[in-house]
Design a protein around this motif. Structure first.
Motif, PDB file in Angstrom:
ATOM      1  N   ASP A 285       0.820  -1.217   0.000  1.00 27.12           N
ATOM      2  CA  ASP A 285       0.000   0.000   0.000  1.00 27.12           C
ATOM      3  C   ASP A 285       0.850   1.262   0.000  1.00 27.12           C
ATOM      4  O   ASP A 285       0.689   2.136  -0.857  1.00 27.12           O
ATOM      5  N   TRP A 286       1.726   1.404   1.002  1.00 27.95           N
ATOM      6  CA  TRP A 286       2.460   2.670   1.140  1.00 27.95           C
ATOM      7  C   TRP A 286       3.387   2.899  -0.047  1.00 27.95           C
ATOM      8  O   TRP A 286       3.533   4.035  -0.508  1.00 27.95           O
TER       9      TRP A 286
ATOM     10  N   TYR B  44       3.243   6.375  -2.223  1.00 28.36           N
ATOM     11  CA  TYR B  44       4.281   7.385  -2.074  1.00 28.36           C
ATOM     12  C   TYR B  44       5.440   7.253  -3.047  1.00 28.36           C
ATOM     13  O   TYR B  44       6.196   8.204  -3.235  1.00 28.36           O
TER      14      TYR B  44
ATOM     15  N   ASN C 205       0.471  -2.088   8.214  1.00 31.41           N
ATOM     16  CA  ASN C 205       0.274  -0.982   7.274  1.00 31.41           C
ATOM     17  C   ASN C 205       1.135   0.204   7.706  1.00 31.41           C
ATOM     18  O   ASN C 205       0.927   0.773   8.783  1.00 31.41           O
ATOM     19  N   ARG C 206       2.094   0.604   6.859  1.00 24.02           N
ATOM     20  CA  ARG C 206       3.003   1.692   7.220  1.00 24.02           C
ATOM     21  C   ARG C 206       2.259   3.023   7.370  1.00 24.02           C
ATOM     22  O   ARG C 206       2.622   3.849   8.211  1.00 24.02           O
ATOM     23  N   GLU C 207       1.244   3.253   6.561  1.00 22.16           N
ATOM     24  CA  GLU C 207       0.490   4.504   6.700  1.00 22.16           C
ATOM     25  C   GLU C 207      -0.234   4.564   8.036  1.00 22.16           C
ATOM     26  O   GLU C 207      -0.313   5.627   8.655  1.00 22.16           O
TER      27      GLU C 207
ATOM     28  N   LEU D  73       7.744   8.292   2.972  1.00 21.76           N
ATOM     29  CA  LEU D  73       6.380   8.313   3.509  1.00 21.76           C
ATOM     30  C   LEU D  73       6.256   9.354   4.615  1.00 21.76           C
ATOM     31  O   LEU D  73       5.331  10.168   4.627  1.00 21.76           O
TER      32      LEU D  73
END
Length: 284
Positions: A99-100, A104, A214-216, A235
């Motif tokens: 995702d991230w 980004y 999830n990094r976000e 990010l």
């Protein structure tokens, strides 16, 4: 030294300030400053004098100007050659990533690629599941470990820098201690990842308060003051309330790999996107 470093030098030389040079290349001013500083460190010379009125080239900066402009012409020739077949490239190119990384890193690359090749429809699928390249679930897959499947080509794309972050009004931890510090890390399925191990080993008296794959989500929790996290710098720079904590040694970098099936070697769409990614990969 690579072309993107020289592009930074030329932009500062021609624009005279970091701000104008950053706008010309589509970077932030801090990123431009870091890139110029790294180039000067690699060369071993200061290329500009910093003055209240802007950046003035040093004698070393003037010396490399002609060589830098020749590199620029070679890069422009390469890009013109790629663009020459633009109207012949069409169809769909399917990408997959976390995702991230999709948000980004890939999204800006896809925007540049789409502007250059408007007849190619690019699809980006962001999920943790590794899509099957042999079944054409994806044409290009990006991940943090090399690919080793039969018939899969694995290429190193770029190295991602990581940093330690906390909320702007949160007290900094003491390196080597971490007493009283709450940590935000990857979930237990990813507990052996280098950055997770590094954070716990560097702050041994801290405690894990929150986990997410999830990094976000980690970045949002960190920005809200819920704890300290190791995050990809590309990010973290998008979160205004995050502050990077300087710690030595620094968190380990992570290498991103791109994989595709060997039968796709001759795909002009794939080659064009890889060229775009490699040309712009050093902009992080």
């Amino acid at each position: 030294m690579n072309w993107s470093d020289i592009e930074v030098f030329l932009a500062v030389y021609r624009e005279g300030t970091l701000g104008r040079a950053a706008r010309k290349l589509g970077m932030t001013q801090p990123t431009m400053g870091r890139r110029l500083k790294k180039l000067e460190q690699d060369i071993g010379h200061s290329l500009f004098q910093r003055t209240p009125d802007g950046f003035i080239p040093t004698s070393e900066g003037e010396t490399i100007l002609a060589s830098a402009e020749r590199m620029e012409e070679e890069a422009n020739t390469l890009q013109r050659g790629l663009a020459g077949g633009e109207q012949q490239l069409h169809g769909t190119l399917r990408l997959s990533s976390s995702d991230w990384f999709g948000v980004y890193v890939l999204a800006p690359l896809i925007a540049r690629f789409s502007a250059q090749y408007p007849n190619i429809v690019t699809e980006l699928i962001t999920e943790s599941r590794l899509l099957d390249l042999s079944r054409r679930e994806a044409d290009l897959v990006f991940r943090i470990t090399p690919f080793n499947g039969a018939g899969i080509v694995s290429r190193k794309l770029l190295d991602i820098d990581y940093g330690v972050y906390c909320a702007r009004d949160q007290p900094w931890p003491k390196a080597g201690d971490g007493s009283g510090c709450a940590l935000i890390t990857m979930d237990e399925a990813f507990s052996t990842m280098p950055d997770t191990r590094w954070l716990i080993e560097t702050l041994p008296n801290s405690h894990v308060a929150l986990r997410s794959n999830n990094r976000e989500v980690q970045a949002q929790l960190c920005a809200q003051g819920a704890g300290i996290a190791v995050l990809p710098k590309v990010l973290a720079r998008s979160f205004a309330h995050l502050v990077e904590i300087t710690m030595l040694p620094s968190p380990p970098r992570r290498t991103t790999w791109v994989g595709y099936h060997q039968d796709m070697r001759r795909s002009k769409r794939l080659r064009a996107f890889l060229d775009t990614a490699l040309i712009n990969g050093n902009m992080l």
